[in-house]
Design a protein around this motif. Sequence first.
Motif, PDB file in Angstrom:
ATOM      1  N   CYS A  36      -3.738 -56.504  16.118  1.00 21.04           N
ATOM      2  CA  CYS A  36      -2.767 -57.316  15.544  1.00 21.04           C
ATOM      3  C   CYS A  36      -2.682 -58.856  15.881  1.00 21.04           C
ATOM      4  O   CYS A  36      -3.037 -59.257  16.991  1.00 21.04           O
ATOM      5  CB  CYS A  36      -0.916 -56.943  15.601  1.00 21.04           C
ATOM      6  N   THR A  37      -2.481 -59.598  14.828  1.00 24.44           N
ATOM      7  CA  THR A  37      -2.357 -61.072  15.368  1.00 24.44           C
ATOM      8  C   THR A  37      -0.727 -61.547  15.176  1.00 24.44           C
ATOM      9  O   THR A  37      -0.271 -61.366  14.318  1.00 24.44           O
ATOM     10  CB  THR A  37      -3.129 -61.945  14.504  1.00 24.44           C
ATOM     11  N   ASP A  38      -0.007 -62.083  16.520  1.00 23.96           N
ATOM     12  CA  ASP A  38       1.038 -62.496  16.432  1.00 23.96           C
ATOM     13  C   ASP A  38       1.322 -63.806  15.875  1.00 23.96           C
ATOM     14  O   ASP A  38       0.364 -64.548  15.190  1.00 23.96           O
ATOM     15  CB  ASP A  38       1.872 -62.178  17.753  1.00 23.96           C
ATOM     16  N   HIS A  39       2.522 -64.233  15.747  1.00 25.53           N
ATOM     17  CA  HIS A  39       2.809 -65.648  14.883  1.00 25.53           C
ATOM     18  C   HIS A  39       2.157 -66.869  15.525  1.00 25.53           C
ATOM     19  O   HIS A  39       2.014 -67.760  14.963  1.00 25.53           O
ATOM     20  CB  HIS A  39       4.353 -65.753  14.952  1.00 25.53           C
ATOM     21  N   LYS A  40       1.655 -66.870  16.699  1.00 22.66           N
ATOM     22  CA  LYS A  40       1.032 -67.697  17.438  1.00 22.66           C
ATOM     23  C   LYS A  40      -0.722 -67.655  17.234  1.00 22.66           C
ATOM     24  O   LYS A  40      -1.169 -68.429  18.106  1.00 22.66           O
ATOM     25  CB  LYS A  40       1.515 -67.780  19.156  1.00 22.66           C
ATOM     26  N   GLY A  41      -1.060 -66.623  16.724  1.00 27.34           N
ATOM     27  CA  GLY A  41      -2.370 -66.460  16.476  1.00 27.34           C
ATOM     28  C   GLY A  41      -3.027 -65.745  17.534  1.00 27.34           C
ATOM     29  O   GLY A  41      -4.400 -65.409  17.467  1.00 27.34           O
ATOM     30  N   ASN A  42      -2.281 -64.999  18.552  1.00 23.38           N
ATOM     31  CA  ASN A  42      -2.915 -64.171  19.540  1.00 23.38           C
ATOM     32  C   ASN A  42      -3.184 -62.853  19.238  1.00 23.38           C
ATOM     33  O   ASN A  42      -2.233 -62.316  18.607  1.00 23.38           O
ATOM     34  CB  ASN A  42      -1.871 -64.328  20.940  1.00 23.38           C
ATOM     35  N   THR A  43      -4.289 -62.365  19.732  1.00 20.77           N
ATOM     36  CA  THR A  43      -4.548 -60.929  19.312  1.00 20.77           C
ATOM     37  C   THR A  43      -3.907 -59.911  20.335  1.00 20.77           C
ATOM     38  O   THR A  43      -4.108 -60.380  21.492  1.00 20.77           O
ATOM     39  CB  THR A  43      -6.111 -60.746  19.174  1.00 20.77           C
ATOM     40  N   ARG A  44      -3.579 -58.985  19.958  1.00 20.76           N
ATOM     41  CA  ARG A  44      -2.972 -57.875  20.906  1.00 20.76           C
ATOM     42  C   ARG A  44      -3.098 -56.472  20.153  1.00 20.76           C
ATOM     43  O   ARG A  44      -3.278 -56.504  18.943  1.00 20.76           O
ATOM     44  CB  ARG A  44      -1.576 -58.286  21.320  1.00 20.76           C
ATOM     45  N   PRO A  45      -2.622 -55.442  20.667  1.00 20.14           N
ATOM     46  CA  PRO A  45      -2.815 -54.163  20.145  1.00 20.14           C
ATOM     47  C   PRO A  45      -1.780 -53.889  19.282  1.00 20.14           C
ATOM     48  O   PRO A  45      -0.763 -54.812  19.449  1.00 20.14           O
ATOM     49  CB  PRO A  45      -2.568 -53.148  21.524  1.00 20.14           C
ATOM     50  N   HIS A  46      -1.591 -53.121  18.424  1.00 15.76           N
ATOM     51  CA  HIS A  46      -0.752 -52.788  17.388  1.00 15.76           C
ATOM     52  C   HIS A  46       0.549 -52.458  18.119  1.00 15.76           C
ATOM     53  O   HIS A  46       0.417 -51.758  19.058  1.00 15.76           O
ATOM     54  CB  HIS A  46      -1.361 -51.715  16.478  1.00 15.76           C
ATOM     55  N   TYR A  47       1.754 -53.011  17.488  1.00 16.01           N
ATOM     56  CA  TYR A  47       2.890 -52.656  18.052  1.00 16.01           C
ATOM     57  C   TYR A  47       3.193 -51.047  18.413  1.00 16.01           C
ATOM     58  O   TYR A  47       3.879 -50.610  19.255  1.00 16.01           O
ATOM     59  CB  TYR A  47       4.230 -53.116  17.338  1.00 16.01           C
ATOM     60  N   LEU A  48       2.532 -50.089  17.755  1.00 13.96           N
ATOM     61  CA  LEU A  48       2.635 -48.772  17.597  1.00 13.96           C
ATOM     62  C   LEU A  48       2.234 -48.324  19.250  1.00 13.96           C
ATOM     63  O   LEU A  48       2.640 -47.271  19.519  1.00 13.96           O
ATOM     64  CB  LEU A  48       2.166 -47.956  16.419  1.00 13.96           C
ATOM     65  N   HIS A  49       1.251 -49.015  19.507  1.00 13.51           N
ATOM     66  CA  HIS A  49       0.573 -48.625  20.693  1.00 13.51           C
ATOM     67  C   HIS A  49       1.430 -48.634  21.935  1.00 13.51           C
ATOM     68  O   HIS A  49       1.166 -47.877  22.767  1.00 13.51           O
ATOM     69  CB  HIS A  49      -0.558 -49.710  21.221  1.00 13.51           C
ATOM     70  N   GLU A  50       2.311 -49.471  21.707  1.00 11.59           N
ATOM     71  CA  GLU A  50       3.416 -49.531  22.993  1.00 11.59           C
ATOM     72  C   GLU A  50       4.332 -48.115  23.256  1.00 11.59           C
ATOM     73  O   GLU A  50       4.613 -47.555  24.153  1.00 11.59           O
ATOM     74  CB  GLU A  50       4.235 -50.824  23.068  1.00 11.59           C
ATOM     75  N   ALA A  51       4.941 -47.595  21.902  1.00 11.35           N
ATOM     76  CA  ALA A  51       5.551 -46.860  21.748  1.00 11.35           C
ATOM     77  C   ALA A  51       4.701 -45.404  21.888  1.00 11.35           C
ATOM     78  O   ALA A  51       5.289 -44.397  22.404  1.00 11.35           O
ATOM     79  CB  ALA A  51       6.414 -46.645  20.580  1.00 11.35           C
ATOM     80  N   PHE A  52       3.651 -45.366  21.286  1.00 12.28           N
ATOM     81  CA  PHE A  52       2.731 -44.081  21.141  1.00 12.28           C
ATOM     82  C   PHE A  52       1.451 -44.498  21.616  1.00 12.28           C
ATOM     83  O   PHE A  52       0.593 -44.972  20.760  1.00 12.28           O
ATOM     84  CB  PHE A  52       2.670 -43.567  19.888  1.00 12.28           C
ATOM     85  N   PRO A  53       1.067 -44.449  22.811  1.00 16.07           N
ATOM     86  CA  PRO A  53      -0.311 -44.910  23.397  1.00 16.07           C
ATOM     87  C   PRO A  53      -1.324 -44.208  22.776  1.00 16.07           C
ATOM     88  O   PRO A  53      -2.564 -44.695  22.707  1.00 16.07           O
ATOM     89  CB  PRO A  53      -0.285 -44.889  25.005  1.00 16.07           C
ATOM     90  N   ASP A  54      -1.254 -42.946  22.685  1.00 13.37           N
ATOM     91  CA  ASP A  54      -2.062 -41.870  21.748  1.00 13.37           C
ATOM     92  C   ASP A  54      -1.222 -40.820  21.130  1.00 13.37           C
ATOM     93  O   ASP A  54      -0.255 -40.480  21.577  1.00 13.37           O
ATOM     94  CB  ASP A  54      -3.509 -41.633  22.913  1.00 13.37           C
ATOM     95  N   ALA A  55      -2.195 -40.152  20.471  1.00 15.07           N
ATOM     96  CA  ALA A  55      -1.438 -38.960  19.644  1.00 15.07           C
ATOM     97  C   ALA A  55      -1.937 -37.789  20.177  1.00 15.07           C
ATOM     98  O   ALA A  55      -1.703 -36.593  19.616  1.00 15.07           O
ATOM     99  CB  ALA A  55      -2.059 -39.291  18.269  1.00 15.07           C
ATOM    100  N   THR A  56      -2.483 -37.483  21.312  1.00 14.97           N
ATOM    101  CA  THR A  56      -3.066 -36.417  22.257  1.00 14.97           C
ATOM    102  C   THR A  56      -1.929 -35.281  22.010  1.00 14.97           C
ATOM    103  O   THR A  56      -2.084 -34.197  21.593  1.00 14.97           O
ATOM    104  CB  THR A  56      -3.545 -36.771  23.410  1.00 14.97           C
TER     105      THR A  56
END
Length: 130
Positions: A89-109
């Motif tokens: 994802c790109t935040d409002h400052k133009g920085n690229t970061r993992p999608h916000y779901l990654h924080e809550a659900f790092p994987d679906a294992t």
Amino acid sequence: MSNKHHDNIFLRHSTHTAAPWLVKRGSKERRVIQGLHAEPIGWINQLGNPVINGEQYRANCNLIQHAPQLLAALKEIAVIIENANSTQCTDHKGNTRPHYLHEAFPDATKLKQLISAAESITLEDHPGNE
């Protein structure tokens, strides 16, 4: 009547009896679980079990009745998590970061393990079963 089991991509190739499932009164103390074409696929007994009260019995019936749709929802959520976690994802400052779901659900294992156990045809595949 439309076959909702085949209308849902996440239920289409399932091995369980086609959804929707209905819980119907079989007798005063017993309910029958019916598949899409009113075929009996299981029974739920109420009387004779002092541990389960009427409220719990009705809640168990409701949970069993909606199991196919819950399974389909879990499959859809697992796909959403995997897709989100493979994108940036790109935040409002133009920085690229993992999608916000990654924080809550790092994987679906764990979710995929639960889905696999629900779709299994043997008890050995279920976590916690001997």
